[in-house]
Design a protein around this motif. Sequence first.
Motif, PDB file in Angstrom:
ATOM      1  N   LYS A   1       0.868  -1.181   0.000  1.00  0.00           N
ATOM      2  CA  LYS A   1       0.000   0.000   0.000  1.00  0.00           C
ATOM      3  C   LYS A   1       0.899   1.224   0.000  1.00  0.00           C
ATOM      4  CE  LYS A   1      -3.827  -2.036   2.654  1.00  0.00           C
ATOM      5  NZ  LYS A   1      -4.662  -1.890   3.877  1.00  0.00           N
ATOM      6  N   ALA A   2       0.628   2.162  -0.927  1.00  0.00           N
ATOM      7  CA  ALA A   2       1.506   3.334  -0.997  1.00  0.00           C
ATOM      8  C   ALA A   2       0.905   4.434  -1.861  1.00  0.00           C
ATOM      9  CB  ALA A   2       2.870   2.930  -1.562  1.00  0.00           C
ATOM     10  N   PRO A   3       1.248   5.695  -1.569  1.00  0.00           N
ATOM     11  CA  PRO A   3       0.857   6.808  -2.453  1.00  0.00           C
ATOM     12  C   PRO A   3       1.791   6.896  -3.653  1.00  0.00           C
ATOM     13  CG  PRO A   3       2.084   7.648  -0.593  1.00  0.00           C
ATOM     14  CD  PRO A   3       1.934   6.159  -0.361  1.00  0.00           C
ATOM     15  N   TYR A   4       1.367   7.652  -4.645  1.00  0.00           N
ATOM     16  CA  TYR A   4       2.180   7.906  -5.834  1.00  0.00           C
ATOM     17  C   TYR A   4       1.771   9.243  -6.430  1.00  0.00           C
ATOM     18  CZ  TYR A   4      -1.971   6.448  -8.458  1.00  0.00           C
ATOM     19  OH  TYR A   4      -3.245   6.347  -8.963  1.00  0.00           O
ATOM     20  N   GLY A   5       2.585   9.727  -7.349  1.00  0.00           N
ATOM     21  CA  GLY A   5       2.274  10.988  -8.012  1.00  0.00           C
ATOM     22  C   GLY A   5       2.763  10.992  -9.452  1.00  0.00           C
ATOM     23  N   ARG A   6       2.062  11.755 -10.269  1.00  0.00           N
ATOM     24  CA  ARG A   6       2.470  11.947 -11.665  1.00  0.00           C
ATOM     25  C   ARG A   6       2.352  13.432 -12.006  1.00  0.00           C
ATOM     26  NH1 ARG A   6      -1.787   8.441 -12.966  1.00  0.00           N
ATOM     27  NH2 ARG A   6      -1.320   6.221 -12.674  1.00  0.00           N
ATOM     28  N   LEU A   7       3.249  13.889 -12.868  1.00  0.00           N
ATOM     29  CA  LEU A   7       3.259  15.282 -13.309  1.00  0.00           C
ATOM     30  C   LEU A   7       3.452  15.294 -14.820  1.00  0.00           C
ATOM     31  CD1 LEU A   7       3.287  18.251 -12.212  1.00  0.00           C
ATOM     32  CD2 LEU A   7       5.778  18.080 -12.244  1.00  0.00           C
ATOM     33  N   GLY A   8       2.668  16.125 -15.526  1.00  0.00           N
ATOM     34  CA  GLY A   8       2.818  16.124 -16.981  1.00  0.00           C
ATOM     35  C   GLY A   8       2.047  17.225 -17.672  1.00  0.00           C
TER      36      GLY A   8
END
Length: 231
Positions: free
Chosen positions: A106-113
């Motif tokens: 279980k974990a957070p994540y992020g994306r940028l674009g």
Amino acid sequence: MSLLKPISISISRSICISLLLIFAISGMGQKRKIAIPQPKDTTRLFRHVSVSVDLAGPLQLKFSDYGQYEVAARVNLRDKYFPVIELGYGQADSEDINTKLHYTSKAPYGRLGMDFNILKNKHDDYRLYAGFRYGYTNFKYSVSHPGLTDPVWGTTIPYALNDIPWQAHWLEGVFGVEAKIWGPFHLGWSIRYKRMLTQTKNPSGDAWYISGYGRNGGTRFGGTFNVIIEI
């Protein structure tokens, strides 16, 4: 001779008239080739801010061993450029029926674009866009096994690896469609092609699932189905 002279004069006049017509038509053609100045785009730079929720991730989590919850925020610049940030929380709980290995994470994540509206009429209620994302996650995962039984002594030795640290960086190519439904409400979907850039190397083996990316070493394609509110 008296007859040839008028004929030669007539031919000379015809040639002159033809040359003048050719030059005139050529000049008109050149004038037509002159580029007409296009009107300057007067659309203001900042148009809207939108927030969205992905519905595909929770459905995937409900009907499979992994999935994610995801929200996104996006800025509309001149109906053409769309900087976007996506934040989510991925989780996996899977057991291999053959090896009996149980994987949890279980974990957070992020994306940028950025997305680019590629329709000719960029102010339409429909948008066709292409773009890219950079993704990152830092998490821990655990692997356990009920244990192996010694055929001689009959004892069972359990196997467990807990809280193994992992991080990953990847890129995504995005192609999507969006449509205005009513007022500020939009619906959209996207197809993603993912490519891993770098990830942790560990003697215990690779992480089976990576939050925001999906199964490690599995299909590189994914998708989203978004409910969008444009403010």
